[in-house]
Design a protein around this motif. Sequence first.
Motif, PDB file in Angstrom:
ATOM      1  N   ALA A 133       8.074   1.537 -10.696  1.00 43.84           N
ATOM      2  CA  ALA A 133       8.213   1.175  -9.291  1.00 43.84           C
ATOM      3  C   ALA A 133       6.907   1.513  -8.570  1.00 43.84           C
ATOM      4  O   ALA A 133       6.281   2.537  -8.853  1.00 43.84           O
ATOM      5  N   LEU A 134       6.503   0.640  -7.666  1.00 43.03           N
ATOM      6  CA  LEU A 134       5.289   0.908  -6.899  1.00 43.03           C
ATOM      7  C   LEU A 134       5.565   2.019  -5.892  1.00 43.03           C
ATOM      8  O   LEU A 134       6.549   1.964  -5.150  1.00 43.03           O
ATOM      9  N   PRO A 135       4.711   3.037  -5.857  1.00 42.96           N
ATOM     10  CA  PRO A 135       4.922   4.107  -4.882  1.00 42.96           C
ATOM     11  C   PRO A 135       4.635   3.619  -3.464  1.00 42.96           C
ATOM     12  O   PRO A 135       3.637   2.949  -3.223  1.00 42.96           O
ATOM     13  N   SER A 136       5.514   3.948  -2.526  1.00 46.11           N
ATOM     14  CA  SER A 136       5.277   3.593  -1.121  1.00 46.11           C
ATOM     15  C   SER A 136       4.786   4.798  -0.328  1.00 46.11           C
ATOM     16  O   SER A 136       4.105   4.639   0.672  1.00 46.11           O
ATOM     17  N   VAL A 137       5.134   6.011  -0.791  1.00 45.63           N
ATOM     18  CA  VAL A 137       4.652   7.246  -0.154  1.00 45.63           C
ATOM     19  C   VAL A 137       4.262   8.203  -1.265  1.00 45.63           C
ATOM     20  O   VAL A 137       5.043   8.440  -2.184  1.00 45.63           O
ATOM     21  N   ILE A 138       3.043   8.736  -1.174  1.00 43.98           N
ATOM     22  CA  ILE A 138       2.582   9.720  -2.148  1.00 43.98           C
ATOM     23  C   ILE A 138       2.021  10.930  -1.400  1.00 43.98           C
ATOM     24  O   ILE A 138       1.583  10.809  -0.255  1.00 43.98           O
ATOM     25  N   ALA A 139       2.070  12.089  -2.053  1.00 42.02           N
ATOM     26  CA  ALA A 139       1.515  13.312  -1.475  1.00 42.02           C
ATOM     27  C   ALA A 139       0.481  13.884  -2.427  1.00 42.02           C
ATOM     28  O   ALA A 139       0.706  13.943  -3.649  1.00 42.02           O
ATOM     29  N   LEU A 140      -0.660  14.268  -1.892  1.00 43.24           N
ATOM     30  CA  LEU A 140      -1.696  14.897  -2.707  1.00 43.24           C
ATOM     31  C   LEU A 140      -1.182  16.217  -3.262  1.00 43.24           C
ATOM     32  O   LEU A 140      -0.431  16.929  -2.597  1.00 43.24           O
ATOM     33  N   ARG A 141      -1.569  16.552  -4.465  1.00 40.87           N
ATOM     34  CA  ARG A 141      -1.175  17.834  -5.059  1.00 40.87           C
ATOM     35  C   ARG A 141      -2.028  18.977  -4.512  1.00 40.87           C
ATOM     36  O   ARG A 141      -1.565  20.103  -4.437  1.00 40.87           O
ATOM     37  N   GLN A 142      -3.280  18.675  -4.162  1.00 42.34           N
ATOM     38  CA  GLN A 142      -4.160  19.697  -3.600  1.00 42.34           C
ATOM     39  C   GLN A 142      -4.395  19.396  -2.120  1.00 42.34           C
ATOM     40  O   GLN A 142      -4.691  18.258  -1.753  1.00 42.34           O
ATOM     41  N   TYR A 143      -4.263  20.420  -1.300  1.00 42.39           N
ATOM     42  CA  TYR A 143      -4.440  20.273   0.145  1.00 42.39           C
ATOM     43  C   TYR A 143      -5.897  19.954   0.473  1.00 42.39           C
ATOM     44  O   TYR A 143      -6.810  20.582  -0.040  1.00 42.39           O
ATOM     45  N   SER A 177      -3.506   6.491   6.897  1.00 39.68           N
ATOM     46  CA  SER A 177      -3.994   6.769   5.544  1.00 39.68           C
ATOM     47  C   SER A 177      -3.183   5.988   4.517  1.00 39.68           C
ATOM     48  O   SER A 177      -2.078   6.372   4.162  1.00 39.68           O
ATOM     49  N   LEU A 178      -3.741   4.883   4.088  1.00 40.26           N
ATOM     50  CA  LEU A 178      -3.098   4.011   3.105  1.00 40.26           C
ATOM     51  C   LEU A 178      -4.051   3.778   1.940  1.00 40.26           C
ATOM     52  O   LEU A 178      -5.256   3.639   2.145  1.00 40.26           O
ATOM     53  N   TRP A 179      -3.476   3.757   0.730  1.00 40.49           N
ATOM     54  CA  TRP A 179      -4.249   3.412  -0.466  1.00 40.49           C
ATOM     55  C   TRP A 179      -3.680   2.137  -1.064  1.00 40.49           C
ATOM     56  O   TRP A 179      -2.455   1.935  -1.058  1.00 40.49           O
ATOM     57  N   PRO A 230       0.832  -1.202   0.000  1.00 45.09           N
ATOM     58  CA  PRO A 230       0.000   0.000   0.000  1.00 45.09           C
ATOM     59  C   PRO A 230       0.870   1.258   0.000  1.00 45.09           C
ATOM     60  O   PRO A 230       2.041   1.219   0.373  1.00 45.09           O
ATOM     61  N   ALA A 231       0.278   2.360  -0.414  1.00 38.35           N
ATOM     62  CA  ALA A 231       0.987   3.646  -0.410  1.00 38.35           C
ATOM     63  C   ALA A 231       0.494   4.479   0.766  1.00 38.35           C
ATOM     64  O   ALA A 231      -0.712   4.625   0.978  1.00 38.35           O
ATOM     65  N   LEU A 232       1.434   5.012   1.528  1.00 40.39           N
ATOM     66  CA  LEU A 232       1.109   5.967   2.577  1.00 40.39           C
ATOM     67  C   LEU A 232       0.715   7.270   1.892  1.00 40.39           C
ATOM     68  O   LEU A 232       1.445   7.765   1.036  1.00 40.39           O
ATOM     69  N   VAL A 233      -0.440   7.826   2.259  1.00 40.97           N
ATOM     70  CA  VAL A 233      -0.948   9.032   1.612  1.00 40.97           C
ATOM     71  C   VAL A 233      -0.732  10.235   2.529  1.00 40.97           C
ATOM     72  O   VAL A 233      -1.213  10.261   3.670  1.00 40.97           O
ATOM     73  N   LEU A 234       0.002  11.200   1.992  1.00 41.99           N
ATOM     74  CA  LEU A 234       0.253  12.454   2.708  1.00 41.99           C
ATOM     75  C   LEU A 234      -0.597  13.556   2.106  1.00 41.99           C
ATOM     76  O   LEU A 234      -0.906  13.523   0.913  1.00 41.99           O
ATOM     77  N   ASN A 235      -0.941  14.524   2.908  1.00 41.95           N
ATOM     78  CA  ASN A 235      -1.630  15.694   2.392  1.00 41.95           C
ATOM     79  C   ASN A 235      -0.614  16.536   1.623  1.00 41.95           C
ATOM     80  O   ASN A 235       0.582  16.227   1.615  1.00 41.95           O
ATOM     81  N   ALA A 236      -1.039  17.611   1.010  1.00 41.60           N
ATOM     82  CA  ALA A 236      -0.130  18.453   0.224  1.00 41.60           C
ATOM     83  C   ALA A 236       0.942  19.107   1.099  1.00 41.60           C
ATOM     84  O   ALA A 236       1.985  19.521   0.588  1.00 41.60           O
ATOM     85  N   ASP A 237       0.717  19.170   2.402  1.00 40.35           N
ATOM     86  CA  ASP A 237       1.727  19.718   3.324  1.00 40.35           C
ATOM     87  C   ASP A 237       2.658  18.631   3.855  1.00 40.35           C
ATOM     88  O   ASP A 237       3.434  18.863   4.773  1.00 40.35           O
ATOM     89  N   TYR A 238       2.576  17.437   3.287  1.00 40.37           N
ATOM     90  CA  TYR A 238       3.430  16.292   3.616  1.00 40.37           C
ATOM     91  C   TYR A 238       3.221  15.765   5.039  1.00 40.37           C
ATOM     92  O   TYR A 238       4.128  15.210   5.651  1.00 40.37           O
ATOM     93  N   THR A 239       2.021  15.928   5.556  1.00 37.88           N
ATOM     94  CA  THR A 239       1.634  15.285   6.810  1.00 37.88           C
ATOM     95  C   THR A 239       0.626  14.191   6.457  1.00 37.88           C
ATOM     96  O   THR A 239      -0.113  14.334   5.477  1.00 37.88           O
ATOM     97  N   PRO A 240       0.583  13.103   7.207  1.00 37.88           N
ATOM     98  CA  PRO A 240      -0.378  12.041   6.896  1.00 37.88           C
ATOM     99  C   PRO A 240      -1.810  12.564   6.926  1.00 37.88           C
ATOM    100  O   PRO A 240      -2.160  13.394   7.773  1.00 37.88           O
ATOM    101  N   LEU A 241      -2.630  12.078   5.986  1.00 35.85           N
ATOM    102  CA  LEU A 241      -4.045  12.440   6.011  1.00 35.85           C
ATOM    103  C   LEU A 241      -4.686  11.973   7.311  1.00 35.85           C
ATOM    104  O   LEU A 241      -5.540  12.641   7.864  1.00 35.85           O
ATOM    105  N   SER A 242      -4.254  10.829   7.799  1.00 36.39           N
ATOM    106  CA  SER A 242      -4.798  10.271   9.025  1.00 36.39           C
ATOM    107  C   SER A 242      -3.751   9.358   9.660  1.00 36.39           C
ATOM    108  O   SER A 242      -3.024   8.667   8.969  1.00 36.39           O
TER     109      SER A 242
END
Length: 188
Positions: free
Chosen positions: A65-75, A31-33, A14-26
């Motif tokens: 490569a499979l992404p392990s950490v991604i950041a949303l482009r929009q906050y 927050s995993l996708w 799974p990919a850890l999902v960060l908000n646009a400010d690079y903090t976890p969504l949850s």
Amino acid sequence: MYHPDLARHPDNCPALVLNADYTPLSYYPLSLWPWQTAIKAVFLDRVTIVENYEREIHSPTRSMALPSVIALRQYVKPSQYPAFTRFNLFLRDKFSCQYCGSGHELTFDHVTPRRLGGVTSWENVSTACSPCNLKKGGRTPEQAHMPLYQKPWRPTNWQLQDNGRAFPPNYLHESWIDWLYWDVELEG
């Protein structure tokens, strides 16, 4: 040299999902996708890849490569207050009975019982273990001579997230650690 990521099935990446400010969504739940959702978001240009697994996926024309950490482009602005759910209540109360401190057989208890006009709300419900809930019955804590450790209160999302940091998941990939704020030791 063998690396565990090479043997991982993509469904276990799974990919850890960060908000646009690079903090976890949850933090809780983390927050995993699934990898498919992360790849789709990459191709739709909705996320930035921050870290990758060593594991790759292949199509007839491309390898990636499979992404392990991604950041949303929009906050995404988090809501100030969380929904009232059993899980969020337990998280607010740190998964412990507010009468005895036990972490087993958790239920929720109406501090002012419904039969006395009590409502199901943050301010009137506390985490209780089954034995304490049965002992208290349809009485108030005062009537049952069972003082609460803390009076029920409405938490903010930030307070729940802060409590969630005390309960890291069983598995954290090494590429996620720099983006999370848990004191954890990785299994080697």
